[in-house]
Scaffold this motif. Structure first.
Motif, PDB file in Angstrom:
ATOM      1  N   ASP A  85       0.834  -1.208   0.000  1.00  0.00           N
ATOM      2  CA  ASP A  85       0.000   0.000   0.000  1.00  0.00           C
ATOM      3  C   ASP A  85       0.867   1.255   0.000  1.00  0.00           C
ATOM      4  O   ASP A  85       0.565   2.236  -0.689  1.00  0.00           O
ATOM      5  CB  ASP A  85      -0.909   0.006   1.232  1.00  0.00           C
ATOM      6  N   MET A  89       0.921   4.478  -2.780  1.00  0.00           N
ATOM      7  CA  MET A  89       0.678   5.864  -2.389  1.00  0.00           C
ATOM      8  C   MET A  89       1.932   6.719  -2.556  1.00  0.00           C
ATOM      9  O   MET A  89       1.850   7.908  -2.882  1.00  0.00           O
ATOM     10  CB  MET A  89       0.190   5.929  -0.935  1.00  0.00           C
ATOM     11  N   THR A  90       3.111   6.120  -2.372  1.00  0.00           N
ATOM     12  CA  THR A  90       4.351   6.868  -2.577  1.00  0.00           C
ATOM     13  C   THR A  90       4.481   7.267  -4.048  1.00  0.00           C
ATOM     14  O   THR A  90       4.928   8.373  -4.369  1.00  0.00           O
ATOM     15  CB  THR A  90       5.569   6.033  -2.150  1.00  0.00           C
ATOM     16  N   ALA A 122      -2.130  12.130  -1.032  1.00  0.00           N
ATOM     17  CA  ALA A 122      -1.374  10.880  -0.990  1.00  0.00           C
ATOM     18  C   ALA A 122      -0.470  10.838   0.234  1.00  0.00           C
ATOM     19  O   ALA A 122      -0.320   9.779   0.873  1.00  0.00           O
ATOM     20  CB  ALA A 122      -0.554  10.721  -2.273  1.00  0.00           C
ATOM     21  N   ILE A 125      -2.557   9.947   3.247  1.00  0.00           N
ATOM     22  CA  ILE A 125      -2.874   8.517   3.316  1.00  0.00           C
ATOM     23  C   ILE A 125      -1.658   7.716   3.770  1.00  0.00           C
ATOM     24  O   ILE A 125      -1.776   6.769   4.568  1.00  0.00           O
ATOM     25  CB  ILE A 125      -3.382   8.021   1.950  1.00  0.00           C
ATOM     26  N   LEU A 126      -0.477   8.095   3.291  1.00  0.00           N
ATOM     27  CA  LEU A 126       0.741   7.436   3.757  1.00  0.00           C
ATOM     28  C   LEU A 126       0.884   7.572   5.267  1.00  0.00           C
ATOM     29  O   LEU A 126       1.241   6.604   5.965  1.00  0.00           O
ATOM     30  CB  LEU A 126       1.961   8.038   3.064  1.00  0.00           C
TER      31      LEU A 126
END
Length: 309
Positions: A85, A89-90, A122, A125-126
């Motif tokens: 995941d 996202m990265t 993003a 989310i990380l």
């Protein structure tokens, strides 16, 4: 239909202006927009592989140095707890930055944090992934610490004029053009038949959008029955010319009527209205009008000229 693509420069809201009927996604629209790129983004420096460039980028992307550092730490933690995941996202967080950096090695640079704000989601989310495997109490504590670290910056970017602080938290945010106050003063003193002249392009202040800024608030503030002062020395409006700025008259005398009063709006604290206009415009105004009023607002000066006997 007329299309506008807005982008904020340090001090104003410029727009790539496409003529009526041209879609911004058509070949003609792209060519027209590209032809105005120098006016729009010529001020952005081309990035190097210098840590200073990326440090500046990170601080301005999150509008907080401490929050940027905390999110990076949490993003690293995300790789330790859920690398699949985190990898996805990265890519969403860093991929657009790399793409814009590469694109900025061409004719124009687009490498400015505000243009990549969409990547902040993003990063958030990380950070969430990194916090998800922590004990609930530790996670809540981490979020609280993050909120405290960013509280001061959150307060500053909500201050009056903060929208004009293009390099926050780097540099100073004290300077901004108070269009609203200037327009309020002009509206209170305006009369029917007034003309108005904004800081001229030759004075290298066009990007500040003095005309557009005041016109926005004048439309709201003018008393009932009193029209907004009409702009002088204009051969064609921006909409008619299909350009970012109005097209000035090459012969100012031909574009001046019998206006009994003329407002001249200058940038900064100016002592003469003729500093805010071109030499050709000053040569037309000087023998015909007399200075009757000067008002200094924050970073703007309003002059009122009345017709000489």
């Amino acid at each position: 239909m007329t299309y506008f693509a807005y982008r904020k420069e340090p001090g104003g809201w410029p727009a790539v202006h496409l003529p009526t009927g041209i879609s911004p996604w058509s070949g003609a629209g792209i060519r027209t927009g590209a032809s105005q790129a120098g006016n729009q983004i010529g001020w952005i420096a081309r990035p190097d592989l210098d840590l200073t460039d990326f440090s500046f980028f990170g601080r301005n992307l999150f509008y907080s140095t401490s929050v940027a550092a905390a999110l990076i730490i949490l993003a690293i933690l995300a790789w330790a707890v859920a690398w699949r995941d985190a990898a996805f996202m990265t890519a969403l967080a860093i991929g657009p930055v790399v793409a814009v950096w590469l694109l900025s090695q061409g004719s124009y640079s687009y490498f400015f944090p505000r243009y990549l704000l969409f990547t902040v989601g993003a990063w958030a989310i990380l950070a969430g992934i990194g916090l998800s495997r922590l004990d609930a109490r530790i996670g809540v504590s981490a979020v609280l610490v993050l909120a405290i670290l960013g509280a001061g910056d959150q307060q500053v970017i909500r201050e009056t004029g903060a929208h004009n602080w293009s390099f926050y938290p780097v540099g100073s945010g004290d300077y901004y053009l108070d269009y609203a106050s200037a327009a309020g003063f002009v509206a209170r003193e305006a009369r029917a038949g007034d003309g108005i002249v904004y800081q001229a392009r030759e004075n290298q202040a066009s990007w500040l959008m003095v005309g557009y800024g005041l016109q926005y608030y004048l439309a709201r503030d003018m008393p009932n029955g009193v029209p907004v002062p009409h702009e002088l020395f204009i051969a064609r409006t921006a909409a008619e010319a299909g350009t970012l700025y109005p097209e000035p008259c090459r012969q100012p005398a031909a574009c001046l009527g019998a206006e009994p009063r003329i407002w001249v709006i200058g940038v900064g604290r100016q002592m003469s209205p003729y500093q805010a206009v071109t030499p050709a415009q000053a040569a037309v105004l000087r023998p015909r009008y007399r200075l009757s009023l000067v008002k200094h607002q924050r970073s703007l000066t309003m002059f009122l000229l009345t017709r000489a006997p």
